[in-house]
Design a protein around this motif. Sequence first.
Motif, PDB file in Angstrom:
ATOM      1  N   HIS A 143     105.136   9.522 142.321  1.00 23.61           N
ATOM      2  CA  HIS A 143     105.449  10.900 141.897  1.00 23.61           C
ATOM      3  C   HIS A 143     106.880  10.968 141.341  1.00 23.61           C
ATOM      4  N   LEU A 144     107.206  10.043 140.483  1.00 19.54           N
ATOM      5  CA  LEU A 144     108.595   9.870 140.031  1.00 19.54           C
ATOM      6  C   LEU A 144     108.969  10.788 138.866  1.00 19.54           C
ATOM      7  N   TRP A 145     108.566  12.036 138.924  1.00 22.89           N
ATOM      8  CA  TRP A 145     108.822  12.932 137.802  1.00 22.89           C
ATOM      9  C   TRP A 145     110.314  13.186 137.587  1.00 22.89           C
ATOM     10  N   GLN A 146     111.106  13.097 138.645  1.00 24.01           N
ATOM     11  CA  GLN A 146     112.539  13.394 138.520  1.00 24.01           C
ATOM     12  C   GLN A 146     113.240  12.471 137.529  1.00 24.01           C
ATOM     13  N   ASN A 147     112.744  11.252 137.394  1.00 17.93           N
ATOM     14  CA  ASN A 147     113.398  10.289 136.509  1.00 17.93           C
ATOM     15  C   ASN A 147     113.173  10.596 135.032  1.00 17.93           C
ATOM     16  N   GLU A 148     112.324  11.581 134.740  1.00 13.53           N
ATOM     17  CA  GLU A 148     112.110  11.995 133.355  1.00 13.53           C
ATOM     18  C   GLU A 148     112.985  13.184 132.972  1.00 13.53           C
ATOM     19  N   THR A 149     113.862  13.617 133.884  1.00 12.75           N
ATOM     20  CA  THR A 149     114.765  14.731 133.597  1.00 12.75           C
ATOM     21  C   THR A 149     116.205  14.272 133.823  1.00 12.75           C
ATOM     22  N   ASN A 150     117.134  15.132 133.450  1.00 16.68           N
ATOM     23  CA  ASN A 150     118.558  14.853 133.710  1.00 16.68           C
ATOM     24  C   ASN A 150     119.122  15.796 134.771  1.00 16.68           C
ATOM     25  N   LYS A 151     118.246  16.334 135.622  1.00 14.41           N
ATOM     26  CA  LYS A 151     118.665  17.306 136.637  1.00 14.41           C
ATOM     27  C   LYS A 151     119.208  16.644 137.903  1.00 14.41           C
ATOM     28  N   PHE A 152     119.027  15.337 138.037  1.00 14.61           N
ATOM     29  CA  PHE A 152     119.343  14.679 139.297  1.00 14.61           C
ATOM     30  C   PHE A 152     120.352  13.572 139.062  1.00 14.61           C
ATOM     31  N   ASP A 153     121.180  13.326 140.090  1.00 15.02           N
ATOM     32  CA  ASP A 153     122.247  12.336 139.960  1.00 15.02           C
ATOM     33  C   ASP A 153     121.875  11.010 140.619  1.00 15.02           C
ATOM     34  N   ARG A 154     120.585  10.744 140.773  1.00 17.87           N
ATOM     35  CA  ARG A 154     120.135   9.475 141.318  1.00 17.87           C
ATOM     36  C   ARG A 154     118.853   9.059 140.603  1.00 17.87           C
ATOM     37  N   ILE A 155     118.571   7.775 140.648  1.00 23.40           N
ATOM     38  CA  ILE A 155     117.304   7.258 140.168  1.00 23.40           C
ATOM     39  C   ILE A 155     116.355   7.197 141.360  1.00 23.40           C
ATOM     40  N   PHE A 156     115.261   7.921 141.277  1.00 23.68           N
ATOM     41  CA  PHE A 156     114.316   7.947 142.380  1.00 23.68           C
ATOM     42  C   PHE A 156     113.466   6.680 142.373  1.00 23.68           C
ATOM     43  N   LYS A 157     113.058   6.285 143.580  1.00 22.85           N
ATOM     44  CA  LYS A 157     112.275   5.065 143.765  1.00 22.85           C
ATOM     45  C   LYS A 157     110.916   5.420 144.350  1.00 22.85           C
ATOM     46  N   ILE A 158     109.948   4.569 144.112  1.00 23.74           N
ATOM     47  CA  ILE A 158     108.593   4.889 144.546  1.00 23.74           C
ATOM     48  C   ILE A 158     108.520   5.056 146.060  1.00 23.74           C
ATOM     49  N   GLU A 159     109.406   4.365 146.781  1.00 28.58           N
ATOM     50  CA  GLU A 159     109.386   4.483 148.241  1.00 28.58           C
ATOM     51  C   GLU A 159     110.001   5.788 148.748  1.00 28.58           C
ATOM     52  N   ASP A 160     110.475   6.644 147.841  1.00 22.04           N
ATOM     53  CA  ASP A 160     110.991   7.959 148.240  1.00 22.04           C
ATOM     54  C   ASP A 160     109.866   8.970 148.484  1.00 22.04           C
ATOM     55  N   TYR A 161     108.632   8.577 148.228  1.00 22.37           N
ATOM     56  CA  TYR A 161     107.471   9.463 148.342  1.00 22.37           C
ATOM     57  C   TYR A 161     106.415   8.752 149.181  1.00 22.37           C
ATOM     58  N   CYS A 162     105.601   9.519 149.854  1.00 21.79           N
ATOM     59  CA  CYS A 162     104.538   8.880 150.639  1.00 21.79           C
ATOM     60  C   CYS A 162     103.392   9.844 150.847  1.00 21.79           C
ATOM     61  N   GLY A 163     102.303   9.285 151.344  1.00 27.87           N
ATOM     62  CA  GLY A 163     101.254  10.044 151.980  1.00 27.87           C
ATOM     63  C   GLY A 163     101.235   9.660 153.452  1.00 27.87           C
ATOM     64  N   PHE A 164     100.351  10.289 154.218  1.00 30.13           N
ATOM     65  CA  PHE A 164     100.206   9.956 155.635  1.00 30.13           C
ATOM     66  C   PHE A 164      98.729   9.791 155.984  1.00 30.13           C
ATOM     67  N   TRP A 165      98.433   8.718 156.702  1.00 27.06           N
ATOM     68  CA  TRP A 165      97.112   8.510 157.287  1.00 27.06           C
ATOM     69  C   TRP A 165      97.255   8.760 158.782  1.00 27.06           C
ATOM     70  N   ILE A 166      96.499   9.716 159.302  1.00 25.20           N
ATOM     71  CA  ILE A 166      96.628  10.135 160.690  1.00 25.20           C
ATOM     72  C   ILE A 166      95.320   9.859 161.421  1.00 25.20           C
ATOM     73  N   GLU A 167      95.379   8.970 162.402  1.00 19.98           N
ATOM     74  CA  GLU A 167      94.224   8.661 163.251  1.00 19.98           C
ATOM     75  C   GLU A 167      94.326   9.472 164.535  1.00 19.98           C
ATOM     76  N   THR A 168      93.304  10.277 164.786  1.00 19.72           N
ATOM     77  CA  THR A 168      93.232  11.059 166.016  1.00 19.72           C
ATOM     78  C   THR A 168      92.046  10.586 166.843  1.00 19.72           C
ATOM     79  N   LEU A 169      91.924  11.101 168.053  1.00 23.43           N
ATOM     80  CA  LEU A 169      90.778  10.772 168.890  1.00 23.43           C
ATOM     81  C   LEU A 169      89.483  11.345 168.325  1.00 23.43           C
TER      82      LEU A 169
END
Length: 268
Positions: free
Chosen positions: A141-167
Motif C-alpha cells: 500500500h505504498l501510495w505515499q511514495n507517489e506524492t511529495n507530502k511525506f519526508d520519508r520513503i515508505f517501505k512495504i514492511e510499514d503495512y500489514c494485515g493480521f491473521w487471528i486464530e481464535t478457539l
Amino acid sequence: MNNKKQAIPPQTIFFGAEAFQKSEKTIIRWLGNSGILLNSRGTCLMVDPVLEGFDLPLLIDLPIKTEDIPSLDAVLITHSDNDHFSLPTLDKLTTKTKAFHSPEYVAELITEHFGIEASGHPIYDTFMIDNLTISLTKAHHLWQNETNKFDRIFKIEDYCGFWIETLDGSLWIPGDSRLLPEQLEMPQPDAILFDFNDNSWHIGFENAIKLANTYPNADLILSHWGTVDAPHIDAFNGDPEELYPRIINPERIRLVAAGEPFELHSSL
C-alpha cells in the motif's frame, strides 16, 4: 465501479460495556471503515479503530464513543493512514489498553505521539494475546511514495494485515493492499474482513472477486465502505450490490451494520 451514488450500510446498532463481557463465543463488531472490535471469549481487541477524528463527514453514526470503552486487551494497527491510525481515538485508549501491536514503523509513531511502549513486529511475526494467536501478513500500500507530502520513503514492511486464530475460527484482515500472489495461497480462513473497493492502491474490485472466490467458504465481512461522505473518493465507495452476482456462495457476504454482532464459526 460506478461511484456516482454511495452505498450506505444498515442503521448503526449501538453497543456499550455488554459487548466486552466474557462469553463462550467469538463476536466481531464492525466499527465503520476498517475498524473492528473482536471479543473472543472475553479477550477483547480492536483493530484500526477510528471512533473520532475523521477528516471527512460521515454517512453513519459510529457504534460506540471512545470514552465508553471499558478496557481492551490490545489494539492492533495495520498502517499509519489516518483512516486506520486515529490519533484522537488512540489518545483516549492509551490508558484503557494493555498492549499495542503494529508494524515496527507504526509502533515508533505510537511511542512518539503518546510516550508509551508499543510492540512493533516484522511481517510474518506471530504473537499471542491470551488465547489468540496473531500473525502479521504482508500488504502492499505504498501510495505515499507517489506524492511529495511525506519526508520519508515508505517501505512495504510499514503495512500489514493480521491473521487471528481464535478457539472458534480464524479471521483474516488483509489490510489496505494491492493483491499479492501470496494472498491467494493462504490457508482457508473462516472469515475475511473484506475490502472490495476499486481503488488502484487497494485491492481493486476485480481482484477482490478473485480473492473472495479463492476462499469460497469464508464469510466476507464488508469493510472500507459506507462510512465517509466522499462520493469522489473511490477508496471508500464499494457497492455491495455489485458483489452478489460475482461471488461464489453469495450468502456469505455479510453486509453488517456498524456495531452489529457477527459470530465467528469454524467452517471445518
